[in-house]
Enzyme design. Structure first.
Site, PDB file in Angstrom:
ATOM      1  N   ARG A 248       3.165  -4.296  16.827  1.00 18.33           N
ATOM      2  CA  ARG A 248       1.773  -3.819  16.692  1.00 18.33           C
ATOM      3  C   ARG A 248       0.813  -4.891  17.214  1.00 18.33           C
ATOM      4  O   ARG A 248      -0.257  -4.593  17.731  1.00 18.33           O
ATOM      5  CB  ARG A 248       1.467  -3.491  15.218  1.00 18.33           C
ATOM      6  CG  ARG A 248       2.346  -2.391  14.644  1.00 18.33           C
ATOM      7  CD  ARG A 248       2.163  -2.238  13.150  1.00 18.33           C
ATOM      8  NE  ARG A 248       2.495  -3.466  12.427  1.00 18.33           N
ATOM      9  CZ  ARG A 248       2.291  -3.657  11.119  1.00 18.33           C
ATOM     10  NH1 ARG A 248       1.757  -2.693  10.392  1.00 18.33           N
ATOM     11  NH2 ARG A 248       2.628  -4.799  10.543  1.00 18.33           N
TER      12      ARG A 248
ATOM     13  N   SER B 278       0.836  -1.220   0.000  1.00 14.55           N
ATOM     14  CA  SER B 278       0.000   0.000   0.000  1.00 14.55           C
ATOM     15  C   SER B 278       0.864   1.262   0.000  1.00 14.55           C
ATOM     16  O   SER B 278       0.652   2.171  -0.817  1.00 14.55           O
ATOM     17  CB  SER B 278      -0.964  -0.005   1.186  1.00 14.55           C
ATOM     18  OG  SER B 278      -0.284  -0.226   2.394  1.00 14.55           O
TER      19      SER B 278
ATOM     20  N   HIS C 279      -1.878  -8.870   2.107  1.00 14.79           N
ATOM     21  CA  HIS C 279      -1.578  -7.590   2.766  1.00 14.79           C
ATOM     22  C   HIS C 279      -2.710  -7.296   3.772  1.00 14.79           C
ATOM     23  O   HIS C 279      -2.991  -8.123   4.627  1.00 14.79           O
ATOM     24  CB  HIS C 279      -1.423  -6.523   1.663  1.00 14.79           C
ATOM     25  CG  HIS C 279      -0.827  -5.227   2.093  1.00 14.79           C
ATOM     26  ND1 HIS C 279      -0.113  -5.063   3.244  1.00 14.79           N
ATOM     27  CD2 HIS C 279      -0.846  -3.983   1.502  1.00 14.79           C
ATOM     28  CE1 HIS C 279       0.292  -3.798   3.344  1.00 14.79           C
ATOM     29  NE2 HIS C 279      -0.153  -3.118   2.307  1.00 14.79           N
TER      30      HIS C 279
ATOM     31  N   HIS D 253       5.833 -12.430   7.775  1.00 15.26           N
ATOM     32  CA  HIS D 253       6.036 -11.054   7.322  1.00 15.26           C
ATOM     33  C   HIS D 253       7.217 -11.006   6.364  1.00 15.26           C
ATOM     34  O   HIS D 253       8.168 -11.771   6.511  1.00 15.26           O
ATOM     35  CB  HIS D 253       6.290 -10.115   8.512  1.00 15.26           C
ATOM     36  CG  HIS D 253       6.038  -8.688   8.178  1.00 15.26           C
ATOM     37  ND1 HIS D 253       7.004  -7.875   7.642  1.00 15.26           N
ATOM     38  CD2 HIS D 253       4.902  -7.945   8.257  1.00 15.26           C
ATOM     39  CE1 HIS D 253       6.477  -6.688   7.421  1.00 15.26           C
ATOM     40  NE2 HIS D 253       5.209  -6.687   7.788  1.00 15.26           N
TER      41      HIS D 253
ATOM     42  N   ASP E 155      -2.156  -8.210  11.939  1.00 14.42           N
ATOM     43  CA  ASP E 155      -3.511  -8.642  11.607  1.00 14.42           C
ATOM     44  C   ASP E 155      -4.033  -9.773  12.487  1.00 14.42           C
ATOM     45  O   ASP E 155      -5.235 -10.019  12.530  1.00 14.42           O
ATOM     46  CB  ASP E 155      -3.573  -9.081  10.129  1.00 14.42           C
ATOM     47  CG  ASP E 155      -3.258  -7.927   9.200  1.00 14.42           C
ATOM     48  OD1 ASP E 155      -3.706  -6.808   9.497  1.00 14.42           O
ATOM     49  OD2 ASP E 155      -2.553  -8.133   8.193  1.00 14.42           O
TER      50      ASP E 155
HETATM   51  C1  LIG Z   1       3.127 -11.670   4.829  1.00 15.10           C
HETATM   52  C2  LIG Z   1       3.575 -12.619   3.729  1.00 15.10           C
HETATM   53  C3  LIG Z   1       2.817 -12.299   2.447  1.00 15.10           C
HETATM   54  C4  LIG Z   1       5.059 -12.412   3.488  1.00 15.10           C
HETATM   55  O1  LIG Z   1       5.412 -13.157   2.349  1.00 15.10           O
HETATM   56  P1  LIG Z   1       6.933 -13.550   2.051  1.00 15.10           P
HETATM   57  O2  LIG Z   1       7.819 -12.399   2.314  1.00 15.10           O
HETATM   58  O3  LIG Z   1       6.953 -14.163   0.704  1.00 15.10           O
HETATM   59  O4  LIG Z   1       7.194 -14.640   3.188  1.00 15.10           O
HETATM   60  P2  LIG Z   1       8.305 -15.765   3.219  1.00 15.10           P
HETATM   61  O5  LIG Z   1       9.546 -15.329   2.542  1.00 15.10           O
HETATM   62  O6  LIG Z   1       8.391 -16.205   4.638  1.00 15.10           O
HETATM   63  O7  LIG Z   1       7.624 -16.900   2.335  1.00 15.10           O
HETATM   64  C5  LIG Z   1       8.281 -18.117   2.081  1.00 15.10           C
HETATM   65  C6  LIG Z   1       7.247 -19.227   1.930  1.00 15.10           C
HETATM   66  O8  LIG Z   1       6.543 -19.369   3.175  1.00 15.10           O
HETATM   67  C7  LIG Z   1       5.171 -19.263   2.955  1.00 15.10           C
HETATM   68  N1  LIG Z   1       4.529 -18.569   4.068  1.00 15.10           N
HETATM   69  C8  LIG Z   1       4.830 -17.351   4.573  1.00 15.10           C
HETATM   70  N2  LIG Z   1       3.951 -17.028   5.546  1.00 15.10           N
HETATM   71  C9  LIG Z   1       3.100 -18.073   5.646  1.00 15.10           C
HETATM   72  C10 LIG Z   1       1.958 -18.309   6.445  1.00 15.10           C
HETATM   73  N3  LIG Z   1       1.497 -17.416   7.311  1.00 15.10           N
HETATM   74  N4  LIG Z   1       1.322 -19.481   6.284  1.00 15.10           N
HETATM   75  C11 LIG Z   1       1.752 -20.393   5.379  1.00 15.10           C
HETATM   76  N5  LIG Z   1       2.815 -20.215   4.581  1.00 15.10           N
HETATM   77  C12 LIG Z   1       3.469 -19.057   4.728  1.00 15.10           C
HETATM   78  C13 LIG Z   1       5.049 -18.393   1.713  1.00 15.10           C
HETATM   79  O9  LIG Z   1       3.777 -18.523   1.105  1.00 15.10           O
HETATM   80  C14 LIG Z   1       6.178 -18.903   0.867  1.00 15.10           C
HETATM   81  O10 LIG Z   1       5.771 -20.115   0.307  1.00 15.10           O
HETATM   82  P3  LIG Z   1       6.247 -20.548  -1.182  1.00 15.10           P
HETATM   83  O11 LIG Z   1       7.723 -20.672  -1.081  1.00 15.10           O
HETATM   84  O12 LIG Z   1       5.525 -21.821  -1.422  1.00 15.10           O
HETATM   85  O13 LIG Z   1       5.813 -19.442  -2.091  1.00 15.10           O
HETATM   86  C15 LIG Z   1       3.325 -14.092   4.159  1.00 15.10           C
HETATM   87  O14 LIG Z   1       3.992 -14.329   5.379  1.00 15.10           O
HETATM   88  C16 LIG Z   1       1.866 -14.448   4.281  1.00 15.10           C
HETATM   89  O15 LIG Z   1       1.256 -14.827   3.267  1.00 15.10           O
HETATM   90  N6  LIG Z   1       1.262 -14.348   5.518  1.00 15.10           N
HETATM   91  C17 LIG Z   1      -0.145 -14.585   5.688  1.00 15.10           C
HETATM   92  C18 LIG Z   1      -0.940 -13.379   5.241  1.00 15.10           C
HETATM   93  C19 LIG Z   1      -0.765 -12.216   6.196  1.00 15.10           C
HETATM   94  O16 LIG Z   1      -0.879 -12.354   7.394  1.00 15.10           O
HETATM   95  N7  LIG Z   1      -0.512 -11.038   5.622  1.00 15.10           N
HETATM   96  C20 LIG Z   1      -0.424  -9.798   6.395  1.00 15.10           C
HETATM   97  C21 LIG Z   1       0.978  -9.291   6.455  1.00 15.10           C
HETATM   98  S1  LIG Z   1       1.103  -7.845   7.464  1.00 15.10           S
END
Ligand SMILES: CC(C)(COP(=O)(O)OP(=O)(O)OC[C@H]1O[C@@H](n2cnc3c(N)ncnc32)[C@H](O)[C@@H]1OP(=O)(O)O)[C@@H](O)C(=O)NCCC(=O)NCCS
Length: 434
Positions: free
Chosen positions: A326, A240, A270, A317, A372
């Site tokens: 937070r 965002s 997000h 994250h 969140d």
């Molecule tokens: C926030 C988020 C998008 C960050 O993504 P990122 O920087 O790519 O995270 P990572 O580097 O740790 O990801 C590596 C792997 O772990 C997975 N992973 C990360 N968080 C995960 C979670 N909460 N549950 C399951 N798998 C997760 C990713 O999908 C990725 O899988 P892939 O290799 O098959 O694509 C991710 O942690 C997520 O999807 N969290 C859940 C949604 C969420 O809470 N979002 C709000 C963020 S403030």
């Protein structure tokens, strides 16, 4: 000129020579290198943005203008009769980097009240949309609909010097921000309360008026102040904030830029994660059919989610590598105000179990909760149970930091953003792939 604008001008004039000097004398100094995995992997960790409103340390979490969350809440003057500072005092702080006095905060509160009135056509646009529209689509549409109000766009058409651009951007940012609680509460009551609207109360501040228009009693005003400040800024690489900065770099006005960022916030990876946390938890509790959840049952539900290829919402994250402060700040609020609330207990139980499950799963780099994971339970407790609305709350908060940021973007004359892309064949060449 308002006291805030005068102070901001002083800060801008003091800051400009720093940027000019860095560009002129140190422009070739390297601060980052880019690997193939970073180019394919969403530019993770590439340092190529400048933002002074906040900084996110992976281990410590967010600092707003150099202050941690507890330091920020302790430093800012509390809104009279409240446990938390007003959003308006935080606006002063995030814009200038200085803590306002109670009188200065009061001045911003008075200024925002004058900017609060939302044009009738915005409500007409929202009423014309299907009631089934997602609240985030409505929120974004309302902001775009107001673009014709932009002072920046009008001044730009007339001819505007680069160094003067921050002034109409500041006016747009203030006008837009002051209206967001009215728009948010309108969407809530339109969609979920049969369009029974509660008019704004001119005696109340940003957070207090929002709680009043939502129709939720105290201490929801403090929940609103806390929530908006906590969600305000997370440096500028997140979807965002980055979108808002990027769109504004084309000299699009604050209305275009903010609505674009709100569209990004609506993604499930997000901001929408806060809606999904509550959906996940409620679905899980429904399946239990009134039974007390145990750690074992939660563990199984988490594995079911992971095994079906979904992410655990509220965990992980892109930058953070520890529990999001937070999250902690909201948990402390819950411990004080709703310690025995069953949903809070479940959220705490998930906190006990989920990091271990995610570590065993072995994918997420950060198994700890983000903002969140905890925000929905507070809303639910105070009766705002329509979780598809939760990301609008996030959006109102996110506007504070990002609108301050694009005001500074114009003050420092940052250019249009244009990183370079390469082709897959070029990456293969660089890697020496035969
Ligand atoms: C926030 C988020 C998008 C960050 O993504 P990122 O920087 O790519 O995270 P990572 O580097 O740790 O990801 C590596 C792997 O772990 C997975 N992973 C990360 N968080 C995960 C979670 N909460 N549950 C399951 N798998 C997760 C990713 O999908 C990725 O899988 P892939 O290799 O098959 O694509 C991710 O942690 C997520 O999807 N969290 C859940 C949604 C969420 O809470 N979002 C709000 C963020 S403030």
């Amino acid at each position: 000129m308002s006291t805030l604008k005068e102070n901001l001008l002083k800060k801008i004039e003091a800051h400009r020579p720093r940027t000019t000097r860095l560009l002129k004398e140190y422009g070739d100094v390297k601060i980052s290198e880019v690997t193939i995995s970073q180019a394919i992997g969403g530019a993770r960790g590439v340092r190529c943005l400048v933002t002074d409103t906040s900084y996110l340390d992976p281990m410590e979490g967010i600092r707003f203008r150099g202050k941690t969350i507890p330091e920020t809440f302790a430093a800012l003057p509390k809104y009279p009769g409240s446990e938390y500072p007003s959003v308006e005092s935080f606006w002063w702080f995030i814009l200038t980097g200085e803590v306002p006095t109670a009188e200065q905060a009061e001045e911003v509160i008075a200024d925002f009240k004058k900017r609060r009135k939302v044009p009738q056509y915005v409500f007409d646009v929202l009423r014309a949309m299907p009631r089934s529209s997602h609240p985030m689509a409505m929120f974004s549409a309302a902001i775009t609909a107001m673009q014709g109000e932009s002072i920046f766009a009008e001044e730009y058409r007339k001819g505007l010097g680069k160094m003067d651009m921050w002034q109409p951007m500041y006016e747009d940012a203030s006008n837009l921000l002051a209206k967001l609680p009215v728009i948010g509460a309108f969407i809530y009551r339109l969609k979920f309360k049969d369009d029974s609207q509660i008019p704004s109360n001119p005696d109340l501040d940003f957070g207090g008026d929002f709680a009043h228009m939502m129709g939720v009693d105290k201490p929801y005003d403090d929940v609103a102040r806390m929530y908006f400040i906590l969600h305000s800024d997370h440096e500028s690489g997140n979807v965002s904030a980055h979108t808002i900065h990027l769109v504004a770099s084309a000299l699009s006005d604050a209305y275009y830029a903010l609505s674009a960022g709100i569209n990004g916030l609506a993604g499930p990876l997000h901001g929408l994660a806060n809606e999904n946390v509550l959906r996940w938890t409620q679905d899980f509790m429904k399946k239990l059919g009134g039974q007390e959840p145990t750690e074992e049952v939660i563990k199984k539900a988490l594995w079911d989610t992971l095994n079906s290829g979904q992410v655990v919402p509220g965990y992980g994250h892109a930058v953070l590598r520890k529990t999001d402060p937070r999250y902690t700040s909201q948990m402390e609020f819950c411990q004080k105000h709703l310690p025995d609330y069953p949903l809070f207990k479940v959220i705490n139980m998930i906190y006990k179990v989920a990091p271990g499950v995610l570590m065993e799963h072995g994918k997420a780099k950060n198994p700890w909760p983000n903002v969140d994971a905890q925000s929905g339970v507070i809303q639910w407790y105070y009766g705002v149970t329509e979780y598809s609305f939760y990301t609008v709350l996030f959006g109102i908060g996110r506007a504070i930091g990002t609108l301050a940021n694009i005001t500074w973007d114009r003050a420092l004359g940052y250019p249009i953003e244009r990183p370079k892309s390469v082709t897959t064949a070029m990456l293969e060449d660089a890697a020496g792939v035969k």
